[in-house]
Structures are given as C-alpha cells and as structure tokens.
Design an enzyme around this catalytic site. Structure first.
Site, PDB file in Angstrom:
ATOM      1  N   TYR A  17     -23.576  19.274  -4.887  1.00  0.00           N
ATOM      2  CA  TYR A  17     -24.953  19.756  -4.843  1.00  0.00           C
ATOM      3  C   TYR A  17     -25.137  20.755  -3.697  1.00  0.00           C
ATOM      4  O   TYR A  17     -25.713  21.823  -3.871  1.00  0.00           O
ATOM      5  CB  TYR A  17     -25.911  18.564  -4.686  1.00  0.00           C
ATOM      6  CG  TYR A  17     -27.340  18.976  -4.476  1.00  0.00           C
ATOM      7  CD1 TYR A  17     -28.109  19.429  -5.542  1.00  0.00           C
ATOM      8  CD2 TYR A  17     -27.926  18.915  -3.219  1.00  0.00           C
ATOM      9  CE1 TYR A  17     -29.428  19.827  -5.357  1.00  0.00           C
ATOM     10  CE2 TYR A  17     -29.236  19.309  -3.019  1.00  0.00           C
ATOM     11  CZ  TYR A  17     -29.980  19.751  -4.091  1.00  0.00           C
ATOM     12  OH  TYR A  17     -31.275  20.150  -3.907  1.00  0.00           O
ATOM     13  N   GLU A  39     -37.894  16.104  -8.296  1.00  0.00           N
ATOM     14  CA  GLU A  39     -38.577  15.922  -7.009  1.00  0.00           C
ATOM     15  C   GLU A  39     -39.638  14.822  -7.133  1.00  0.00           C
ATOM     16  O   GLU A  39     -39.810  14.010  -6.229  1.00  0.00           O
ATOM     17  CB  GLU A  39     -39.221  17.227  -6.545  1.00  0.00           C
ATOM     18  CG  GLU A  39     -38.248  18.237  -6.028  1.00  0.00           C
ATOM     19  CD  GLU A  39     -37.676  17.906  -4.666  1.00  0.00           C
ATOM     20  OE1 GLU A  39     -38.293  17.127  -3.912  1.00  0.00           O
ATOM     21  OE2 GLU A  39     -36.607  18.437  -4.352  1.00  0.00           O
ATOM     22  N   TRP A  47     -32.494  11.383  -1.972  1.00  0.00           N
ATOM     23  CA  TRP A  47     -32.144  12.396  -2.965  1.00  0.00           C
ATOM     24  C   TRP A  47     -30.839  12.059  -3.664  1.00  0.00           C
ATOM     25  O   TRP A  47     -30.668  12.331  -4.839  1.00  0.00           O
ATOM     26  CB  TRP A  47     -32.083  13.771  -2.297  1.00  0.00           C
ATOM     27  CG  TRP A  47     -31.865  14.876  -3.271  1.00  0.00           C
ATOM     28  CD1 TRP A  47     -30.807  15.730  -3.301  1.00  0.00           C
ATOM     29  CD2 TRP A  47     -32.703  15.243  -4.376  1.00  0.00           C
ATOM     30  NE1 TRP A  47     -30.939  16.613  -4.356  1.00  0.00           N
ATOM     31  CE2 TRP A  47     -32.098  16.333  -5.030  1.00  0.00           C
ATOM     32  CE3 TRP A  47     -33.902  14.757  -4.880  1.00  0.00           C
ATOM     33  CZ2 TRP A  47     -32.638  16.942  -6.155  1.00  0.00           C
ATOM     34  CZ3 TRP A  47     -34.441  15.372  -5.997  1.00  0.00           C
ATOM     35  CH2 TRP A  47     -33.820  16.442  -6.626  1.00  0.00           C
TER      36      TRP A  47
END
Length: 104
Positions: A17, A39, A47
């Site tokens: 990522y 989100e 995350w």
C-alpha cells in the site's frame, strides 16, 4: 529500494500500500468511491484492518462500481445480511449503508 516511511513496518500489505498507493493522487470516479467507502469503514479501526479486508469489500460492493452499488438499494437487506454474517467482515450496518447511500 524505495524510500519508505516507518509506519508500514514489515507487514507486506502495508508495504505494498505504501509503495503503490499512499500519497498518489486519485482522479478516477471508481477509485475515489472506493477510497470514500473504505475510509468510512475504517473509522475507529486501524487502516491495516481495512486493507486486509479490502478484497472482501470489493466483492461485497461490486468492485466499487457506482452504478452497480446504487442498484443494491433494492436488495440492501439481503446484501447487508450476507456481508455482516461473514466472519471476515468488520463493518457495522450503518457503515455499509453509508457506502450504498453515497451513490445517490
């Protein structure tokens, strides 16, 4: 080797990522919609939790194709029950609904 921040640590998903997505501008509608939805799912979670479940979110949300997600309105109860009974899901019903409602 790519210069990298400290936060991905040694996790392969986080490294991928960081190196390919983080800090890269997004302009395509489908990709922006995916960012918006993920989100929203992330609120209160780390995350990495969402990244590790991203493939499942993509399946449940029709690869974040806005028109296809919008059509989920008619089948929302069925879609949500399938999503929420999956042990790999970490999402609350209201968060799933918010992604579907964002297509309006």
């Amino acid at each position: 080797m790519t210069a990298r921040c400290w936060w991905p640590g040694t996790d392969p998903d986080y490294i991928e990522y960081h190196d390919r997505e983080w800090g890269v501008p997004v302009y395509e509608d489908r990709a922006l919609f995916e960012c918006l939805c993920l989100e929203g799912q992330q609120a209160g979670l780390s995350w990495i939790t969402i990244l590790k479940k991203r493939a499942r979110y993509r399946t449940c949300f029709k690869h974040f194709e806005i028109d296809r997600v919008a059509r989920m309105q008619d089948r929302i109860a069925y879609s949500l029950s399938r999503f929420r009974t999956n042990p790999r899901s970490s999402s609350k019903r209201s968060r799933v609904r918010s992604c579907i409602r964002a297509t309006r």
